[in-house]
Design an enzyme around this catalytic site. Structure first.
Site, PDB file in Angstrom:
ATOM      1  N   VAL A 294      41.831  10.047  11.877  1.00  0.00           N
ATOM      2  CA  VAL A 294      40.821   9.138  12.410  1.00  0.00           C
ATOM      3  C   VAL A 294      39.270  10.213  12.630  1.00  0.00           C
ATOM      4  CG1 VAL A 294      40.002   8.815  14.871  1.00  0.00           C
ATOM      5  CG2 VAL A 294      42.310   8.138  14.064  1.00  0.00           C
ATOM      6  N   ASP A 341      -5.202  -2.573  -3.672  1.00  0.00           N
ATOM      7  CA  ASP A 341      -6.266  -2.936  -3.552  1.00  0.00           C
ATOM      8  C   ASP A 341      -7.374  -2.302  -3.200  1.00  0.00           C
ATOM      9  OD1 ASP A 341      -5.272  -5.632  -3.960  1.00  0.00           O
ATOM     10  OD2 ASP A 341      -5.241  -6.478  -1.932  1.00  0.00           O
ATOM     11  N   ASP A 622      -2.972  -9.347  -0.266  1.00  0.00           N
ATOM     12  CA  ASP A 622      -3.211  -9.925   1.051  1.00  0.00           C
ATOM     13  C   ASP A 622      -3.346 -11.516   1.200  1.00  0.00           C
ATOM     14  OD1 ASP A 622      -5.486  -9.786  -0.132  1.00  0.00           O
ATOM     15  OD2 ASP A 622      -6.711  -8.403   0.912  1.00  0.00           O
ATOM     16  N   ASP A 626      -1.238 -13.269  -3.999  1.00  0.00           N
ATOM     17  CA  ASP A 626      -0.595 -11.846  -4.454  1.00  0.00           C
ATOM     18  C   ASP A 626       0.937 -11.859  -3.785  1.00  0.00           C
ATOM     19  OD1 ASP A 626      -2.870 -10.505  -4.776  1.00  0.00           O
ATOM     20  OD2 ASP A 626      -3.495 -10.520  -2.588  1.00  0.00           O
ATOM     21  N   ASN A 688      34.263  17.372   8.362  1.00  0.00           N
ATOM     22  CA  ASN A 688      35.588  16.597   8.374  1.00  0.00           C
ATOM     23  C   ASN A 688      36.536  17.168   7.438  1.00  0.00           C
ATOM     24  OD1 ASN A 688      34.465  15.100  10.100  1.00  0.00           O
ATOM     25  ND2 ASN A 688      34.453  13.392   8.730  1.00  0.00           N
ATOM     26  N   ASN A 716      36.149  16.179  16.743  1.00  0.00           N
ATOM     27  CA  ASN A 716      35.394  15.060  16.062  1.00  0.00           C
ATOM     28  C   ASN A 716      34.228  14.107  16.967  1.00  0.00           C
ATOM     29  OD1 ASN A 716      35.192  13.127  13.791  1.00  0.00           O
ATOM     30  ND2 ASN A 716      36.054  11.744  15.300  1.00  0.00           N
ATOM     31  N   THR A 719      31.081  16.685  17.934  1.00  0.00           N
ATOM     32  CA  THR A 719      30.285  17.187  16.830  1.00  0.00           C
ATOM     33  C   THR A 719      29.589  16.031  16.078  1.00  0.00           C
ATOM     34  OG1 THR A 719      32.312  17.445  15.257  1.00  0.00           O
ATOM     35  CG2 THR A 719      31.569  19.447  16.740  1.00  0.00           C
ATOM     36  N   ASP A 720      30.466  15.173  15.690  1.00  0.00           N
ATOM     37  CA  ASP A 720      29.779  14.076  14.765  1.00  0.00           C
ATOM     38  C   ASP A 720      28.685  13.402  15.487  1.00  0.00           C
ATOM     39  OD1 ASP A 720      31.452  14.573  12.885  1.00  0.00           O
ATOM     40  OD2 ASP A 720      32.332  12.850  12.612  1.00  0.00           O
TER      41      ASP A 720
HETATM   42  P1  ATP Z   1      -9.819  -6.162  -3.786  1.00  0.00           P
HETATM   43  O1  ATP Z   1      -9.049  -6.816  -4.863  1.00  0.00           O
HETATM   44  O2  ATP Z   1     -10.623  -4.770  -4.069  1.00  0.00           O
HETATM   45  O3  ATP Z   1      -9.426  -6.434  -2.589  1.00  0.00           O
HETATM   46  P2  ATP Z   1     -11.261  -8.440  -3.503  1.00  0.00           P
HETATM   47  O4  ATP Z   1      -9.545  -9.290  -3.282  1.00  0.00           O
HETATM   48  O5  ATP Z   1     -12.054  -8.763  -2.257  1.00  0.00           O
HETATM   49  O6  ATP Z   1     -11.091  -7.142  -3.998  1.00  0.00           O
HETATM   50  P3  ATP Z   1     -11.992 -11.042  -4.506  1.00  0.00           P
HETATM   51  O7  ATP Z   1     -12.027 -11.281  -2.879  1.00  0.00           O
HETATM   52  O8  ATP Z   1     -10.870 -11.587  -5.252  1.00  0.00           O
HETATM   53  O9  ATP Z   1     -11.809  -9.378  -4.427  1.00  0.00           O
HETATM   54  O10 ATP Z   1     -13.271 -11.266  -4.777  1.00  0.00           O
HETATM   55  C1  ATP Z   1     -13.498 -11.059  -6.170  1.00  0.00           C
HETATM   56  C2  ATP Z   1     -15.002 -11.294  -6.274  1.00  0.00           C
HETATM   57  O11 ATP Z   1     -15.438 -12.493  -5.929  1.00  0.00           O
HETATM   58  C3  ATP Z   1     -16.034 -10.454  -5.759  1.00  0.00           C
HETATM   59  O12 ATP Z   1     -16.748  -9.305  -6.483  1.00  0.00           O
HETATM   60  C4  ATP Z   1     -17.222 -11.264  -5.480  1.00  0.00           C
HETATM   61  O13 ATP Z   1     -18.088 -11.184  -6.561  1.00  0.00           O
HETATM   62  C5  ATP Z   1     -16.841 -12.778  -5.354  1.00  0.00           C
HETATM   63  N1  ATP Z   1     -16.549 -12.995  -3.829  1.00  0.00           N
HETATM   64  C6  ATP Z   1     -15.804 -12.280  -2.886  1.00  0.00           C
HETATM   65  N2  ATP Z   1     -15.903 -12.861  -1.675  1.00  0.00           N
HETATM   66  C7  ATP Z   1     -16.580 -13.880  -1.727  1.00  0.00           C
HETATM   67  C8  ATP Z   1     -17.038 -15.235  -0.900  1.00  0.00           C
HETATM   68  N3  ATP Z   1     -16.578 -15.039   0.237  1.00  0.00           N
HETATM   69  N4  ATP Z   1     -17.784 -16.010  -1.606  1.00  0.00           N
HETATM   70  C9  ATP Z   1     -17.969 -15.870  -2.902  1.00  0.00           C
HETATM   71  N5  ATP Z   1     -17.669 -15.076  -3.566  1.00  0.00           N
HETATM   72  C10 ATP Z   1     -16.950 -14.071  -3.104  1.00  0.00           C
END
Ligand code: ATP
Length: 885
Positions: A294, A341, A622, A626, A688, A716, A719-720
């Site tokens: 044990v 990102d 995000d 993705d 052990n 046992n 200590t354990d």
């Molecule tokens: P990262 O990948 O570094 O997080 P990101 O995700 O913000 O950058 P995106 O959001 O894909 O990149 O944006 C890519 C491009 O789209 C930007 O460089 C910009 O030129 C354009 N962009 C970003 N936001 C908007 C928006 N709300 N309306 C119109 N164009 C946009």
């Protein structure tokens, strides 16, 4: 809990009301809500008491009693209890009682550990609970999704998980992923029209069901059912929480535990046989062998490892890194590449508009006329929401644009009322632009904003100082490049005019023949702590990689500022990425650390290419797109603040502060926890084996069995349990982030640990047997108490010495793990209590030691500490020589 009410949202009546067959107004009327105002706070509270929380009750959980019972469901324990009872029947009642007491204590400790792990895991799950945006008193309110009630108006956008069953009131380009509910993997386009009452679930286009996700567009819906009354709730019985999957480490430990168990049982059988041959009492020998089995079988190892991992995970949560899957804690220690990102993770995501290029020249925003179309475009081609405290919710890029226009004197409410939005093509990272259409009298005005290369091709003309002229892309490209070199995010703004709206499907025609209005440049400063974190990564053998949707020139400027690349570092663009096949990409990712203008959907190729090179990859993300890359990475990292529910679902780690430095801190923590697990296993197995060796070898030196069964069980127990667990508090070793990542295939006992365990176990047994032999030779009647005490003490000395596998205890600092000191102090005190308390010592077959005897025990047992420290010293010396050579 069944409820019925006038809204019909209770389980019994939900069937009766076919929400999808009613028009939006009828639904709102039935639910007593208002599309623009939502519920009042007061009404929402009243409904919350009536309907209860919007949550899916979990499936059956192992009850406390079952958890406790499981502690005894071990063959060895049952045999031991049987043998103890048998010896009681024969007359050794005291033994029986003490053994039973120890067994119960053992179970209590095991139970406490498991309950603690379960609590920690549950707390983590609570932290990861989803939120929703609902209108309350006319304002959008971020609230925990479990507070939603029928009648709430919920705003949804791409990336959201649908928080309750909704009847849609508004749907702009809205597409839902309903695979979780219907199994259908193709996105479902949603609209608000009523459908026939007998429409099957999968075709109810006016509904959005809890548990499905928004893949595209945005919308608004009224909650028609919550919690167990939702469609998801109905099938919740099918979702009974499966047992948490075991981590690779736990799997390996289970296998290892089984091997040890077999070995221990064999040795114990041998001990039993030898004892019988030597003429010992059979029942005593049986009890001895069983107690030893044990004590020696590390059945609690996987459970204790869960505790260590879970405790580590809750510590990480306090440091803003939320672990969603326990195995991630382990994998973190092996990470070799962190793909991050840019926006918000490496930068502050605190965007400010700093430059405007319009009419062929740089201009201050404040200098723009408040009637300038550019400003109105910034304000109207914009999806942020403003709450009652004038606080903006939404994309930081858009917040910055809105703020600039507002500072220049424009009022969003007024402009939106003058030219209301009638249609839109929402932003997505692949198109890199968005377009909105507004009614302006009996005409329509179109605003488009986005990356210059995504907007300029749509433009035929441009505004200059002289009015509207044919588009000349050259000066615009130059201006955009100059802004990007300064690390600015550059957006192009354009406008168009239409006499009529194109019909439904032809909305894309709106993005034609536009007039270019100007460029805006937004600054998003690098996070100061990210620079340090990048350096830490380097020292720890981890390569930071930046993947961004932004322009290559902007990306390079930021990457250089952070130290991710040097002056000559190259940048791979999304276009180059597409032109490379997989093997070529695998070669390319060896060198390149910055990827720009990459669609999130291409991230998965980068992850795969890195993994093909043997890298262990952490990847942040995000958005909805993705999610596949996050799921594919070894550690998917989602954003807690800016991210979408979909990304969080796919990730194993969520950064509550969206900060790159937090990933690095999590890696550090992962390494520390893994180290501590290793130390714990080393400690337990060596202890052990010492007990087994001592009892097994004694007869070969002509010595009597050194310990009685109760003493074995006691050792046992004390200590354990505690001291082992206190290793969870062991701080990271000084070199924790200056050594390379642990190879993922490295076994728990690699790197010489098996050998260390073997010899230190033997040495501890030798110390015990020497004490026994010496005391017996001197005719000391307390010899057995001394053996009992020495065997307890050697383990305490051992744990002090293996707190670090390299550094000496004295550089580490005696006080740097106070819980461990406390545990050792407690063990010592308990041991003293057992020896010196009259009555108790009798039960343990022990006697009060004299001061001299006690001193001998302390000194003899300290030998293991001295030896372990010496070995570490030699190793440090050798390492230093190797470094010097
Ligand atoms: P990262 O990948 O570094 O997080 P990101 O995700 O913000 O950058 P995106 O959001 O894909 O990149 O944006 C890519 C491009 O789209 C930007 O460089 C910009 O030129 C354009 N962009 C970003 N936001 C908007 C928006 N709300 N309306 C119109 N164009 C946009």
């Amino acid at each position: 809990m069944a409820r019925t009410d006038e809204h019909g949202a209770g389980p019994e009546t939900a069937d009766a009301v076919r929400w999808h067959a009613l028009g939006p107004d009828a639904v709102l009327a039935r639910l007593g809500s208002d599309a623009a105002q939502g519920l009042t706070g007061e009404e929402a509270r009243a409904r919350a008491t009536r309907f209860g929380p919007n949550e899916i009750r979990e499936g059956r959980q192992r009850g406390r009693l079952a958890m406790l019972a499981a502690q005894f469901a071990d063959v060895m324990i049952l045999l031991l209890i049987g043998a103890a009872i048998l010896s009681g029947v024969i007359g050794e009642l005291a033994d029986t009682l003490v053994i039973l007491a120890i067994v119960v204590l053992n179970a209590a400790i095991g139970f406490a550990q498991e309950a603690r792990a379960a609590r920690a895991v549950a707390a983590l799950r609570r932290l990861a609970a989803p939120t929703a945006v609902a209108l309350r008193d006319g304002h959008p309110d971020h609230l925990p999704a479990d507070r939603l009630v029928p009648g709430d108006i919920v705003l949804i956008e791409a990336g959201n998980a649908i928080p309750a069953d909704l009847r849609l009131l508004e749907a702009a380009g809205l597409q839902l992923g309903e695979a979780s509910l219907t199994g259908e993997s193709v996105p479902v386009v949603k609209h608000v029209a009523a459908a026939p009452a007998d429409q099957p679930l999968a075709e109810r286009h006016g509904m959005a069901y809890k548990g499905t996700v928004v893949l595209n567009g945005r919308g608004r819906g009224v909650v028609v059912a919550t919690g167990m009354a939702t469609e998801l709730g109905r099938i919740a019985a099918m979702l009974e929480t499966a047992a948490a999957p075991r981590t690779p480490l736990q799997q390996r430990l289970t296998v290892f535990g089984r091997q040890i168990a077999i070995a221990a049982i064999l040795i114990c059988a041998l001990i039993f046989g030898i004892g019988l041959l030597r003429g010992e009492a059979p029942l005593l020998m049986l009890l001895t062998a069983l107690s030893l089995a044990v004590a020696a079988i590390p059945e609690a190892l996987p459970a204790v490892v869960t505790v260590l991992l879970a405790l580590g995970a809750s510590r990480m949560a306090r440091a803003q890194a939320l672990i969603r899957r326990l195995p991630a804690v382990e994998t973190l220690g092996s990470v070799t590449t962190i793909c991050s990102d840019k926006t918000g993770t490496l930068t502050l995501n605190d965007m400010r508009l700093t430059e405007v290029w319009a009419g062929g020249q740089r201009q201050a925003v404040a200098a723009l006329d408040e009637h300038a179309p550019l400003l109105r475009a910034l304000l109207l081609c914009n999806d942020i929401a403003v709450d009652e405290t004038a606080h903006a919710i939404g994309d930081p890029t858009e917040i910055a644009l809105w703020r600039a226009a507002a500072d220049a004197g424009l009022d969003r409410g007024r402009e939106a009322a003058l030219t209301p939005r009638v249609a839109e093509l929402p932003f997505d990272s692949a198109r890199r632009r968005m377009t909105t259409v507004h009614r302006d009298g009996n005409r329509f005005v179109v605003y488009t904003k986005g990356a210059p290369e995504a907007v300029l091709p749509l433009c035929a003309t441009m505004t200059t100082g002289q009015g509207v002229t044919a588009l000349d892309p050259e000066p615009i490209a130059q201006a955009a490049a100059r802004m990007a070199e300064d690390g600015l995010r550059v957006l192009a703004i354009a406008q168009g005019a239409r006499n009529a709206m194109p019909s439904g499907d032809a909305l894309a025609e709106l993005e034609q023949d536009l007039t270019f209005l100007g460029l805006v440049g937004l600054i998003d400063p690098p996070r100061p702590e990210a620079r340090v974190a990048v350096e830490t990564c380097r020292a720890a053998g981890i390569r930071p990689v930046m993947i961004t949707g932004d322009h290559p020139v902007t990306a390079r400027a930021i990457a250089r500022a952070l130290g991710i690349i040097g002056d000559g570092g190259d940048v791979v663009t999304g276009r180059e990425l597409q032109s490379l096949d997989d093997p070529a990409l695998a070669r390319r990712v060896r060198e390149a650390s910055v990827f720009a203008r990459v669609d999130p959907s291409e991230k998965i190729r980068i992850v795969t290419a890195l993994q093909a090179n043997g890298e262990i990859v952490a990847m942040t993300g995000d958005g909805v797109n993705d999610a596949p890359a996050l799921a594919h990475a070894d550690i998917g990292v989602a954003m807690g603040r800016g991210g979408t529910d979909v990304a969080r679902e796919a990730a194993s780690l969520v950064l509550l502060d969206d900060n790159f430095a937090t990933i690095v801190a999590a890696v550090r923590e992962g390494r520390r926890i893994y180290d501590n697990v290793r130390k714990f296993v080393r400690f337990v197995v060596a202890c052990n084996s010492a007990e087994i060796w001592a009892i097994f070898l004694a007869p070969f030196f002509g010595l009597p069995v050194p310990l009685v069964p109760i003493q074995i069980l006691w050792i046992n127990l004390v200590t354990d349990g505690l001291p082992g667990l206190a290793l969870a508090a062991e701080p990271g070793e000084p070199d924790i982030m200056s050594r390379p990542p642990r190879p993922p295939r490295e076994g728990l006992f690699d790197n010489g640990m098996l050998w260390d365990v073997f010899w230190s176990g033997l040495v501890m047994a030798a110390i015990t047997l020497f004490t026994e032999a010496g005391a017996l030779r001197l005719g000391d009647t307390h010899w057995q108490t001394m053996v009992f005490t020495v065997l307890t003490f050697v383990q305490m000395w051992q744990i002090m010495a293996i707190r670090s596998s390299r550094a000496s205890l004295f550089t580490q600092g005696l006080l740097s793990n106070r819980p461990l000191l406390g545990a050792i102090g407690l063990t010592f005190a308990l041991q003293m209590a057992v020896i010196y308390t009259p009555g108790l010592n009798g039960a343990f077959n022990a006697a009060p030691l004299t001061a001299a005897e006690l001193a001998v025990c302390v000194l003899a047992s300290s030998l293991i500490f001295i030896l372990l420290e010496l070995v570490k010293w030699v190793r440090r010396l050798r390492a230093r020589r190797r470094q010097a050579a």
